[in-house]
Write a protein that holds these residues in place. Structure first.
Motif, PDB file in Angstrom:
ATOM      1  N   THR A 355      -4.290  -9.563   5.945  1.00 23.42           N
ATOM      2  CA  THR A 355      -5.399 -10.068   5.113  1.00 23.42           C
ATOM      3  C   THR A 355      -5.852  -8.957   4.184  1.00 23.42           C
ATOM      4  OG1 THR A 355      -6.127 -11.493   6.934  1.00 23.42           O
ATOM      5  CG2 THR A 355      -7.692 -11.107   5.142  1.00 23.42           C
ATOM      6  N   TYR A 356      -6.014  -9.305   2.907  1.00 19.45           N
ATOM      7  CA  TYR A 356      -6.390  -8.320   1.882  1.00 19.45           C
ATOM      8  C   TYR A 356      -7.648  -8.801   1.165  1.00 19.45           C
ATOM      9  CZ  TYR A 356      -6.164  -5.813  -2.595  1.00 19.45           C
ATOM     10  OH  TYR A 356      -6.445  -5.066  -3.711  1.00 19.45           O
ATOM     11  N   ILE A 357      -8.623  -7.918   1.054  1.00 16.82           N
ATOM     12  CA  ILE A 357      -9.837  -8.200   0.291  1.00 16.82           C
ATOM     13  C   ILE A 357     -10.163  -6.971  -0.551  1.00 16.82           C
ATOM     14  CG2 ILE A 357     -12.306  -8.721   0.392  1.00 16.82           C
ATOM     15  CD1 ILE A 357     -11.861 -10.113   3.007  1.00 16.82           C
ATOM     16  N   GLY A 358     -10.401  -7.179  -1.805  1.00 13.23           N
ATOM     17  CA  GLY A 358     -10.825  -6.043  -2.621  1.00 13.23           C
ATOM     18  C   GLY A 358     -10.236  -6.058  -4.007  1.00 13.23           C
ATOM     19  N   ASP A 359     -10.477  -4.962  -4.725  1.00 12.87           N
ATOM     20  CA  ASP A 359      -9.972  -4.794  -6.076  1.00 12.87           C
ATOM     21  C   ASP A 359      -8.549  -4.249  -6.019  1.00 12.87           C
ATOM     22  OD1 ASP A 359     -12.576  -5.448  -7.018  1.00 12.87           O
ATOM     23  OD2 ASP A 359     -13.199  -3.383  -6.589  1.00 12.87           O
ATOM     24  N   GLY A 360      -7.921  -4.244  -7.154  1.00 17.15           N
ATOM     25  CA  GLY A 360      -6.595  -3.668  -7.229  1.00 17.15           C
ATOM     26  C   GLY A 360      -5.503  -4.711  -7.180  1.00 17.15           C
ATOM     27  N   PHE A 361      -4.289  -4.226  -7.050  1.00 18.61           N
ATOM     28  CA  PHE A 361      -3.104  -5.064  -7.166  1.00 18.61           C
ATOM     29  C   PHE A 361      -2.632  -5.510  -5.787  1.00 18.61           C
ATOM     30  CE2 PHE A 361       0.527  -6.686  -9.278  1.00 18.61           C
ATOM     31  CZ  PHE A 361       1.598  -6.484  -8.456  1.00 18.61           C
ATOM     32  N   TRP A 362      -2.386  -6.810  -5.660  1.00 18.60           N
ATOM     33  CA  TRP A 362      -1.881  -7.372  -4.401  1.00 18.60           C
ATOM     34  C   TRP A 362      -0.661  -8.205  -4.703  1.00 18.60           C
ATOM     35  CZ3 TRP A 362      -1.729  -7.473   0.711  1.00 18.60           C
ATOM     36  CH2 TRP A 362      -1.364  -8.647   1.379  1.00 18.60           C
ATOM     37  N   ASP A 363       0.476  -7.778  -4.172  1.00 16.24           N
ATOM     38  CA  ASP A 363       1.746  -8.437  -4.449  1.00 16.24           C
ATOM     39  C   ASP A 363       2.402  -8.812  -3.127  1.00 16.24           C
ATOM     40  OD1 ASP A 363       4.160  -9.347  -5.287  1.00 16.24           O
ATOM     41  OD2 ASP A 363       4.775  -7.513  -6.315  1.00 16.24           O
ATOM     42  N   PRO A 364       2.399 -10.113  -2.744  1.00 18.26           N
ATOM     43  CA  PRO A 364       3.024 -10.517  -1.481  1.00 18.26           C
ATOM     44  C   PRO A 364       4.488 -10.109  -1.384  1.00 18.26           C
ATOM     45  CG  PRO A 364       1.674 -12.285  -2.349  1.00 18.26           C
ATOM     46  CD  PRO A 364       1.733 -11.243  -3.409  1.00 18.26           C
ATOM     47  N   ALA A 365       5.205 -10.150  -2.523  1.00 11.35           N
ATOM     48  CA  ALA A 365       6.612  -9.759  -2.486  1.00 11.35           C
ATOM     49  C   ALA A 365       6.760  -8.284  -2.119  1.00 11.35           C
ATOM     50  CB  ALA A 365       7.268 -10.034  -3.844  1.00 11.35           C
ATOM     51  N   ALA A 366       5.840  -7.464  -2.632  1.00 12.91           N
ATOM     52  CA  ALA A 366       5.892  -6.043  -2.293  1.00 12.91           C
ATOM     53  C   ALA A 366       5.583  -5.817  -0.816  1.00 12.91           C
ATOM     54  CB  ALA A 366       4.908  -5.273  -3.163  1.00 12.91           C
ATOM     55  N   ILE A 367       4.643  -6.587  -0.282  1.00  9.45           N
ATOM     56  CA  ILE A 367       4.319  -6.464   1.138  1.00  9.45           C
ATOM     57  C   ILE A 367       5.517  -6.890   1.989  1.00  9.45           C
ATOM     58  CG2 ILE A 367       2.822  -7.267   2.976  1.00  9.45           C
ATOM     59  CD1 ILE A 367       1.460  -5.383   1.103  1.00  9.45           C
ATOM     60  N   CYS A 368       6.180  -7.965   1.580  1.00  7.54           N
ATOM     61  CA  CYS A 368       7.376  -8.403   2.312  1.00  7.54           C
ATOM     62  C   CYS A 368       8.440  -7.311   2.304  1.00  7.54           C
ATOM     63  CB  CYS A 368       7.936  -9.680   1.694  1.00  7.54           C
ATOM     64  SG  CYS A 368       6.948 -11.166   2.023  1.00  7.54           S
ATOM     65  N   GLY A 369       8.614  -6.664   1.143  1.00  6.12           N
ATOM     66  CA  GLY A 369       9.577  -5.569   1.067  1.00  6.12           C
ATOM     67  C   GLY A 369       9.188  -4.410   1.967  1.00  6.12           C
ATOM     68  N   ALA A 370       7.897  -4.118   2.033  1.00  4.32           N
ATOM     69  CA  ALA A 370       7.448  -3.035   2.907  1.00  4.32           C
ATOM     70  C   ALA A 370       7.670  -3.375   4.366  1.00  4.32           C
ATOM     71  CB  ALA A 370       5.961  -2.762   2.642  1.00  4.32           C
ATOM     72  N   LEU A 371       7.395  -4.642   4.752  1.00  8.62           N
ATOM     73  CA  LEU A 371       7.645  -5.058   6.124  1.00  8.62           C
ATOM     74  C   LEU A 371       9.136  -5.032   6.453  1.00  8.62           C
ATOM     75  CD1 LEU A 371       5.148  -8.062   6.473  1.00  8.62           C
ATOM     76  CD2 LEU A 371       4.997  -5.848   7.631  1.00  8.62           C
ATOM     77  N   GLU A 372       9.973  -5.444   5.493  1.00  9.80           N
ATOM     78  CA  GLU A 372      11.405  -5.431   5.728  1.00  9.80           C
ATOM     79  C   GLU A 372      11.883  -4.005   6.023  1.00  9.80           C
ATOM     80  OE1 GLU A 372      15.584  -6.141   3.283  1.00  9.80           O
ATOM     81  OE2 GLU A 372      13.660  -6.603   2.339  1.00  9.80           O
ATOM     82  N   GLU A 373      11.389  -3.065   5.252  1.00  9.12           N
ATOM     83  CA  GLU A 373      11.769  -1.672   5.468  1.00  9.12           C
ATOM     84  C   GLU A 373      11.236  -1.149   6.800  1.00  9.12           C
ATOM     85  OE1 GLU A 373      11.318   2.681   3.242  1.00  9.12           O
ATOM     86  OE2 GLU A 373      10.690   0.828   2.230  1.00  9.12           O
ATOM     87  N   LYS A 374      10.017  -1.514   7.106  1.00  9.58           N
ATOM     88  CA  LYS A 374       9.400  -1.034   8.347  1.00  9.58           C
ATOM     89  C   LYS A 374      10.102  -1.636   9.564  1.00  9.58           C
ATOM     90  CE  LYS A 374       6.005   1.203  10.399  1.00  9.58           C
ATOM     91  NZ  LYS A 374       5.656   2.612  10.164  1.00  9.58           N
ATOM     92  N   TRP A 375      10.482  -2.899   9.467  1.00 10.20           N
ATOM     93  CA  TRP A 375      11.057  -3.592  10.616  1.00 10.20           C
ATOM     94  C   TRP A 375      12.583  -3.489  10.655  1.00 10.20           C
ATOM     95  CZ3 TRP A 375       7.934  -8.849  10.184  1.00 10.20           C
ATOM     96  CH2 TRP A 375       6.597  -8.588  10.489  1.00 10.20           C
ATOM     97  N   ALA A 376      13.170  -2.694   9.773  1.00  9.98           N
ATOM     98  CA  ALA A 376      14.622  -2.617   9.696  1.00  9.98           C
ATOM     99  C   ALA A 376      15.229  -2.092  10.982  1.00  9.98           C
ATOM    100  CB  ALA A 376      15.045  -1.745   8.520  1.00  9.98           C
ATOM    101  N   GLY A 377      14.480  -1.200  11.651  1.00  8.09           N
ATOM    102  CA  GLY A 377      15.012  -0.632  12.902  1.00  8.09           C
ATOM    103  C   GLY A 377      14.874  -1.572  14.052  1.00  8.09           C
TER     104      GLY A 377
END
Length: 377
Positions: A355-377
């Motif tokens: 869950t994201y609340i606030g100013d700035g840039f929020w990109d679900p695709a970028a979050i998915c990419g970050a999770l993919e990298e984190k969960w790669a192992g």
């Protein structure tokens, strides 16, 4: 010295068993003083062959008075017949006749006593239902507020032992009362056939005791597991580096230089999943963002997908899952987003709700990419 002794007594539906129990205790030199919910209190006395009898209160008469109260006139009748009023508890009134007393039985005709047991029978047959209904209705209201069936599934995954404890307690409540109703009903049927109450029954309730002890053991075990989960839950500040499956501020994929102002993580382990609850407050160039992560490592991939559905159903801004739309998961198995506020993703046995609340840039695709990298192992 004012000595006293406490003993567990038979259930209130076991009339003959109670009479025998109190008589046996007095034969051992312990006279009944008071009866509580589960324990009876005894005082030392000379051993004697005293008789005890249990009278069931009549409905709408003194059944709803305090445990010790009883009509003076009615007490006088019992006293004139040689019966001493000892104590009372709920519907039960307990009397004692000294050894050698010729005090007569309360009922010459068993059919008359059968009529007095109807209140006790009805109490155990349906008296526990309002308590169960109140509990279930409270859970229903809570589930309606927090996401319907998804609320129950999420609670089951996160607090499995606690849920099992609740189920075991409900099973124990139902079994004990229904067994008591069956027992009293059997006594009533025998009395209606002219058979008097057995004042010194032989206890052979091995199956009943096994069931009660089994349910009690299940509640104790679930309680221990639930307490252990609470005690082992680790809460602390957000680390700078971690191999655990949640995203650190630098791994979120947000553009710009974000500074962590406050962060915490709590890890717990239920019987079905490892759970991480993460909070992050960040700032960058005058902008502030708050991010919450709920990450779960389930036993199977199917369980992870089911957990993702429950996470959407209980999402704060997801309108019980109706606002979520499937998005390109990239290297993940599945992903859903609700506007610019929430993301749910699944890969293998891992499921996450961000869950994201606030100013700035929020990109679900970028979050998915970050999770993919984190969960790669």
């Amino acid at each position: 010295m004012n000595r006293r002794r406490y003993r567990f007594h038979p259930g209130d539906y076991e009339l003959g068993e109670n009479e025998k129990f109190y008589g046996d205790m007095e034969a051992q030199g312990w006279r009944l003083v008071s009866r509580g919910a589960f324990l009876s209190r005894f005082a030392p006395a000379e051993p004697s062959a005293a008789r005890y009898r249990v009278e069931v209160a009549e409905e709408n008469y003194y059944a709803y008075l305090s445990d010790e109260d009883m009509d003076d006139g009615r007490l006088a009748v019992f006293a004139d017949c040689g019966w001493e009023f000892v104590t009372g508890r709920r519907l039960l009134r307990i009397f004692r006749a000294p050894a050698g007393s010729d005090a007569p039985e309360f009922y010459m005709d068993p059919r008359q006593q059968a009529a007095t047991l109807k209140t006790l029978h009805r109490q155990h047959l349906i008296g526990w239902i309002p308590t169960l209904f109140t509990l279930l209705f409270s859970l229903f209201l809570q589930s309606r507020r927090l996401g319907g069936l998804a609320y129950f599934h999420r609670a089951w995954v996160e607090e499995t032992a606690l849920c099992l404890l609740l189920l075991a307690a409900v099973a124990w409540l139902a079994y004990v009362n229904l067994h008591a109703a069956w027992h009293v009903g059997r006594v009533i049927r025998r009395m209606k056939r002219g058979q008097p109450l057995d004042h010194s029954p032989r206890s052979r309730r091995h199956v009943h005791r096994a069931v009660c002890w089994g349910l009690a053991g299940a509640m104790a075990l679930c309680g221990i597991l639930a307490a252990a989960q609470r005690m082992e839950a680790r809460a602390g500040e957000l680390p700078l580096l971690t191999t655990e499956p949640y995203l650190l501020p630098g791994e979120l994929g947000l553009p710009g230089e974000w500074t962590l102002k406050e962060g915490s993580v709590t890890r717990s382990q239920s019987l079905l999943a490892d759970c991480w609850d993460v909070y992050e407050e960040m700032s960058a160039q005058g902008n502030t963002a708050w991010i919450w992560q709920d990450v779960y490592l389930l036993g199977t991939e199917r369980a992870a997908v089911g957990m993702a559905q429950s996470l959407m159903g209980t999402a704060v801004f997801g309108d019980q899952g109706r606002s979520f739309r499937a998005i390109d998961p990239g290297g993940l198995d599945m992903a859903w987003a609700a506007g610019d506020l929430e993301l749910v993703a699944v890969k293998g046995r891992l499921a996450a709700h961000i869950t994201y609340i606030g100013d700035g840039f929020w990109d679900p695709a970028a979050i998915c990419g970050a999770l993919e990298e984190k969960w790669a192992g």
